[in-house]
Scaffold this active site. Structure first.
Site, short mmCIF file in Angstrom:
data_model
loop_
_atom_site.label_atom_id
_atom_site.label_comp_id
_atom_site.label_asym_id
_atom_site.label_seq_id
_atom_site.Cartn_x
_atom_site.Cartn_y
_atom_site.Cartn_z
N GLU B 59 -1.67 24.40 10.46
CA GLU B 59 -1.85 25.34 11.57
C GLU B 59 -3.06 25.04 12.45
OE1 GLU B 59 -0.80 26.22 8.66
OE2 GLU B 59 0.93 27.50 9.01
N HIS B 128 0.86 38.16 2.92
CA HIS B 128 1.88 37.94 3.95
C HIS B 128 2.23 39.20 4.72
CE1 HIS B 128 2.35 34.33 1.50
NE2 HIS B 128 2.97 33.79 2.52
#
Lengths: 400, 329
Positions: B59, B128
């Site tokens: 990322e 998450h």
């Protein structure tokens, strides 16, 4: 009598297929069960594949000794893992397990082989495909399954789920790809600092292997000679992306550059064990970190929401299952060297199935966590405090 | 016709890719896998490797690459598989994207969209499930958008892609499959929703409910229940987090005299906290007949077990309870 027994057992072995389905005549069964353990080979030596080496003069030995006891134990553990994961698949499809569920079937030789090469007093950390490691690191099938179903008897009391299971010296279960690698080196730093001759096994996948934080970790672990075994479980696919599409170099065992590396057959538990022993010796002798790439394969897709066939063929999966299955390989070795009988292994299968069924029964009947546990475990060693609920009038209680 | 939020996003991207050659999409599994949540389904097949790029799981690296490409004249859409993973790249979003136009005194713009699902899903546990609206909403130089309906998704994504500034586009996984009616006007290729303007989804006189993303659904459901008891809620769909449409909220409060904000994220320093601060400081304060109140997620990491997770996020009954307490009924 002995000659007759040998003939009969040879016939039986010959008719045993790779997947363990065999036909045994009634008469033969009665006779063969009279075999005593003295008839089995107590120990055998096996040739194992040579590891590819990076910045190493020598590698692990090319032969491994396996005792009957070890073999039976490895077989039982791998079979337990296999059955546990398949049961999880079933429970997920019944919606009794929710959220993310990343299954390990196919990779059993890695978890069991690694644990066989270290001690329980050593440390281990991995990513989210973690159920098998939770088992090898001391978790029980019951508490693993109850965690998957989100019950109070789960290893994390139902609060963590599939990706967040912990035991002593096992730091999870981590959901963010690559983040566990610096954590593992940190554990290794603590090992060195505390001087107890312990090391940390730090696992990641081929997908994570391109993460920047891993290279930062390689650098520091090497500079500071941390007792860290970096292990890349290369199962060829990072979610839906094959290694060729994600990595400019797929020689993951060389990616540590200045860190010595080994590429190991991850489907052969003896290979994994010997390589781990070799790596552990390297760390414990103060030489610093070492890197192992385990070439392995996962039968399931990345997670339960990935069918796993849009980026690879069913033929490929079937080929690995039939030619390289880790459990079958061990079974064949033991049977062809007279280290165990077909019946004995079948009995283990039956016991394993029962253990899994019992665990699943527990996991589906144990109650969910109590609501008053909702806000607990925010802070450690802290006086009880108030936690805001969904609105200003709802004040909840939190204890350490 | 009805369109799901997922399809609305897909169509919006498809149309913008077609309209402007400089637009491209990059992220994990966006191309050959059709997107982790199938939002980019069919796009790689149509536009190929140059416009739809699968990245490794890196990322910080690919967000930086996307920002660099935007600086050099392209118009990237950078997908984070979820915004939880954007934390790995947040330096590039804030320091490289958000601040650059200011630091260069107008010389260097960064026309980039960061998009992906944000907030709680179902059973995906603590790492998450975080909502990043407040974190990104905190930063000058960023526009932060949080669509609710398919129409929002379509119009706001198009506006985001056409905007010359960095836009953080917060989707919601649980909303992807939800179908909405879509008029012909909304389906037109140049249908845009302006960034920075809220929408009143339901008119009412007794109390103002302000929300964004999936919580708008809960507000409307709560409003329907309350209407049976004679309480008429005005439900405002923020649509944009930053710039905040304080004016729409103030105008509503001047009519209803009561405010409850509803968000999925944590309470401290959150969206509701900001709205309440604006109201305190602005002209609407004197119109309040009761303290304004926030309905938020519980101030804990998200647990996994269903019973715990259900009790960690606002439920319709929490909204109803807070409305009645505020109205003192």
């Amino acid at each position: 009598m002995r000659k007759m027994l040998t003939i009969i057992s040879n016939v039986l072995r010959g008719s045993a297929s790779r997947n363990g389905a065999e036909l045994v005549s009634e008469g033969a069964r009665v006779v063969v069960s009279a075999r005593t353990y003295a008839d089995f080979t107590p120990q055998a030596t096996f040739d194992i594949k040579k590891c590819d080496l990076h910045k190493l003069e020598e590698g692990p030995p090319l032969q491994a000794m396996l005792s009957r006891e070890e073999g039976l134990q490895y077989y039982r553990t791998m079979q337990t893992m296999r059955r546990m994961e398949l049961k999880a698949d079933q429970l997920y499809k019944q919606k009794i397990i929710r959220g993310f569920c990343h299954l390990y079937d196919g990779q059993e030789a890695c978890a069991v082989g690694i644990e066989a090469g270290i001690n329980l007093s050593d440390h281990l950390i991995t990513a989210y495909r973690a159920h098998a490691y939770t088992l090898t690191r001391g978790g029980t099938v019951r508490e693993i399954m109850a965690e998957l179903t989100g019950r109070r008897g789960g290893i994390a009391k139902g609060k963590g789920g599939s990706m967040h299971m912990y035991t002593k010296n096992f730091y999870g279960g981590n959901g963010i790809v690559g983040a566990q690698v610096p954590l593992g080196a940190g554990v290794a730093l603590a090992c060195k600092y505390l001087g107890k001759n312990e090391l940390c096994v730090c696992l990641y996948g081929d997908g994570a292997a391109n993460q920047g934080q891993i290279f930062e970790t390689y650098n520091m672990a090497s500079l500071w000679k941390l007792p860290c075994i970096f292990i890349c479980e290369n199962n060829k696919y990072g979610m839906g992306t094959s290694v060729e599409r994600a990595a400019a170099s797929t020689d993951y065992y060389k990616r540590g550059d200045f860190i010595p590396g080994l590429r190991v057959d991850g489907m052969d538990i003896l290979c994994v064990r010997e390589a781990t022993k070799f790596a552990a010796e390297h760390c414990r002798s103060g030489k610093g970190p070492i890197l192992m790439e385990l070439q392995t394969y996962r039968y399931h897709g990345h997670s339960m929401s990935d069918p796993g066939v849009s980026y690879r063929t069913r033929e490929e999966i079937q080929e690995v299952r039939s030619k390289s299955d880790p459990i079958s390989m061990l079974k064949d070795r033991m049977l062809s060297n007279n280290m165990a009988s077909v019946e004995e292994l079948k009995e283990i299968d039956v016991e394993v199935r029962k253990e899994i069924e019992d665990a699943a029964q527990f996991a589906t009947t144990d109650p969910e966590p109590p609501l008053d546990d909702l806000c607990n475990h925010i802070f450690y060693n802290n006086p009880p405090m108030e936690v805001r609920g969904t609105n200003p009038w709802t004040k909840l209680k939190s204890v350490s | 016709m009805t369109v799901t939020v997922r399809d609305a996003l897909n169509q919006a991207m498809d149309e913008e890719l077609e309209r402007d050659e400089r637009v491209f999409l990059l992220g994990e599994e966006v191309a050959q896998y059709d997107g982790a949540y199938k939002v980019s389904r069919g796009l790689w097949k149509k536009y190929g490797d140059k416009r739809i790029i699968d990245t490794p799981i890196t990322e910080m690296g690919f967000a930086g690459i996307a920002v660099g490409a935007a600086m050099a004249g392209l118009r990237p859409i950078c997908e984070f598989m979820t915004f939880n993973f954007s934390m790995q790249a947040i330096d590039q979003v804030i320091n490289s994207a958000a601040k650059t136009y200011y630091m260069s005194a107008g010389l260097q713009s960064v026309p980039i969209v960061f998009r992906g699902p944000n907030g709680a899903s179902a059973g995906v546990a603590a790492q998450h499930s975080q909502c990043f609206a407040a974190w990104y909403g905190h930063c000058p130089g960023l526009k932060v958008v949080s669509p609710w309906s398919a129409e929002d998704a379509r119009g706001l994504l198009k506006s985001a892609i056409r905007d010359d500034n960095p836009v953080v586009f917060l989707e919601n996984e649980l909303m992807y499959g939800v179908p909405f009616e879509m008029s012909e006007e909304v389906q037109s290729k140049d249908f845009l929703i302006p960034i920075g303007k809220a929408k009143i989804e339901r008119q009412g006189n007794h109390i103002t409910l302000v929300s964004h993303s999936r919580m708008v659904s809960l507000c409307l459901d709560a409003a329907a229940v309350l209407a049976k008891e004679g309480i008429e809620c005005e439900v405002i769909n923020m649509r944009t987090i930053r710039p905040l449409d304080a004016e729409a909220i103030e105008t509503s409060i001047m009519k209803t005299n009561h405010l409850v904000t509803v968000e999925g994220g944590w309470p401290q320093f959150g969206i509701g906290a900001e709205i309440l601060a604006w109201i305190m400081e602005g002209p609407a304060f004197n119109y309040l007949d009761a303290p304004a109140v926030r309905v938020t997620g519980v101030d804990i990491p998200m647990p996994y077990a269903k019973i715990l997770e259900d009790n960690s996020i606002p439920q319709i009954k929490d909204i109803i309870f807070s409305v009645k307490k505020t109205l003192n009924v």
